[in-house]
Design an enzyme around this catalytic site. Structure first.
Site, PDB file in Angstrom:
ATOM      1  N   ASP A 145       7.448   7.072   1.923  1.00 29.41           N
ATOM      2  CA  ASP A 145       6.420   6.342   1.178  1.00 29.41           C
ATOM      3  C   ASP A 145       5.941   7.334   0.115  1.00 29.41           C
ATOM      4  O   ASP A 145       6.661   8.292  -0.218  1.00 29.41           O
ATOM      5  CB  ASP A 145       5.284   5.883   2.107  1.00 29.41           C
ATOM      6  CG  ASP A 145       4.350   4.856   1.454  1.00 29.41           C
ATOM      7  OD1 ASP A 145       4.748   3.695   1.355  1.00 29.41           O
ATOM      8  OD2 ASP A 145       3.238   5.235   1.030  1.00 29.41           O
ATOM      9  N   LYS A 152       3.046   2.274  10.530  1.00 29.26           N
ATOM     10  CA  LYS A 152       2.874   3.133   9.351  1.00 29.26           C
ATOM     11  C   LYS A 152       2.361   4.487   9.823  1.00 29.26           C
ATOM     12  O   LYS A 152       1.768   4.604  10.898  1.00 29.26           O
ATOM     13  CB  LYS A 152       1.854   2.531   8.370  1.00 29.26           C
ATOM     14  CG  LYS A 152       2.039   2.991   6.942  1.00 29.26           C
ATOM     15  CD  LYS A 152       3.239   2.358   6.258  1.00 29.26           C
ATOM     16  CE  LYS A 152       3.357   2.801   4.811  1.00 29.26           C
ATOM     17  NZ  LYS A 152       4.483   2.134   4.122  1.00 29.26           N
TER      18      LYS A 152
END
Length: 445
Positions: free
Chosen positions: A165, A125
């Protein structure tokens, strides 16, 4: 002290001031007690100590210039958590709340979510505390180019494949990919997913997380003799996941009565006007309260969290982490909710999740429910490798099958280890088993 508790205490000691990361690790490790008991070799190999420690944590400076010539400096992150089953895979989040602890929580969750898809992708991430809201396209472009100047040193189609995201949509992915191409002097389409269709993107990727959420929800309901048709649904958020979860719910015959953004919520007893919501949020980028200008009969509330005080059959928290607490879970239960499916990453607090389970509310955990987005990103990688594109229907069929398989694996894993019906434990165990087997096979590294 058990090995699981020992591993968690080490996490807290070595990662102070990171409550979201602690919360994510605690939820997973708690589920793994019976797995460790069954596999003492995992304890001997100190497998938990290794899986909770990222392979790599990268923090870097991101300087950029605004339209007035002022210089700003943000902080960039990329946490490459685990590559046992494939290259690191996980989105980039641009939001003022981003810090290392949040990126680590998201990256840790991504390990098991990606494993559940059945596809060869590891966990990672990244992101920045940059806020794209209110910025011009040129400002966002300059930031993305500066961000990619460093990130490009650490990613690649077989190394680490970022995606979007919160705060990172098609515009940002386009700018990031364009600068990556310039730096590498190569067309490596598989280095980023969520790309535009003309340059290697996948049809159905935009819809995938929202659609996948509803596919999982539908399976969860059907397994207990319910159907989505005719149910009232409250969906938090009004971004990509929320909008397409709303669309699929409506296609299944449900009535979505409420949606929200950070400034409030809209309740429309006649059902949300999805075309209007898409225009307001995706095209005009306006606040959700503008909905009332077109549907004056709808109700607007200024506290977005009050959406959970509304009466509904199904709740889909699709906004952000820890948006639904114990008090709000109690309100939903008292108002007759029968199912909750987490479209966002860890949107329910530990207290809320426990209440739903104790009160026999069907509960689908995030790492299983919202895995459709990363699954379709992996399908995009596959198409990029083949220099080929599937139709929307082909991608959607693959997505549907993956989500059905995730529900089945999750349910069966919970039952196998004596926790039937506990899909939180089932998702954690099913995701862990594949990664654990790969790590054990590859030696100590």
């Amino acid at each position: 002290m058990s090995y699981v508790k020992e591993a968690f205490e080490t996490v807290k000691r070595r990662n102070p001031g990171e409550p979201e990361f602690h919360q994510a690790v605690a939820e997973v490790l708690e589920s793994l007690e019976p797995v460790i008991d069954k596999h003492p070799e995992y304890r001997e190999a100190r497998l938990l100590d290794r899986i909770v420690e990222p392979e790599r944590q990268i923090i870097f400076r991101v300087p950029w210039e605004d339209d007035l010539g002022n210089i700003h400096v943000n902080r960039g992150f990329r946490v490459q958590f685990n590559s046992a089953i494939g290259p690191h895979k996980g989105g980039l989040r641009f939001h003022p709340s981003v810090n290392l602890g949040i990126i680590k929580f998201l990256g840790f969750e991504q390990i098991f979510k990606n494993s559940l898809t059945g596809l060869p992708i590891g966990g990672g991430k990244g992101g920045s505390d940059f806020d794209p809201k209110g910025k011009s396209d040129r400002e966002v472009m300059r930031f993305c180019q500066s961000f990619m100047s460093e990130l490009a040193l650490h990613i690649g189609p077989d190394v680490d494949v970022p995606a979007g995201d919160i705060g990172v949509g098609g515009r940002e992915i386009g700018f990031l990919y364009g600068h990556y191409k310039r730096l590498k002097n190569a067309t490596e389409a598989g280095v980023l997913t969520g790309k535009g269709i003309p340059f290697g993107g996948s049809l159905a990727r935009t819809e995938a997380t929202g659609y996948g959420t509803v596919y999982f929800l539908s399976e969860m309901l059907a397994d207990k003799g319910f159907e989505l048709k005719g149910k009232s649904v409250a969906i938090s958020g009004s971004g990509n996941v929320s909008l397409y979860a709303c669309k699929k719910c409506q296609e299944y015959g449900a009535k979505v009565v409420a949606m929200s953004d950070s400034n409030g919520y809209i309740y429309d007893k006649n059902g949300i006007d999805l075309d209007l919501m898409i225009r307001l949020k995706e095209i005009e980028r306006k606040r959700i309260k503008e909905y009332k200008n077109f549907h004056p009969e709808a109700e607007f509330g200024e506290n977005c969290r009050d959406i959970w005080s509304l009466k509904c059959d199904v709740a889909l928290p699709c906004a952000t982490q820890n948006e639904l607490n114990g008090k709000e879970a109690e309100a939903l239960i008292e108002n007759g909710v029968i199912a909750v499916a987490e479209g966002a990453n860890m949107p329910s607090t530990a207290e809320a999740a426990k209440l739903f389970q104790e009160r026999k509310v069907l509960f689908g955990p995030a790492k299983a429910v919202n895995a459709g987005g990363v699954a379709t990103s992996a399908l995009e990688m596959c198409q990029n490798s083949m220099r080929y594109s599937w139709t929307f229907e082909e991608v959607d069929q693959r997505l549907h099958k993956i989500m059905v398989n995730i529900y089945t694996m999750t349910k069966n894993a919970a039952k196998e280890f004596g926790m039937e019906g506990n899909l939180i434990a089932g998702a954690n165990i099913a995701g862990f088993q594949k990664v654990a087997a790969a790590m054990m096979s590859q030696g100590i590294y």
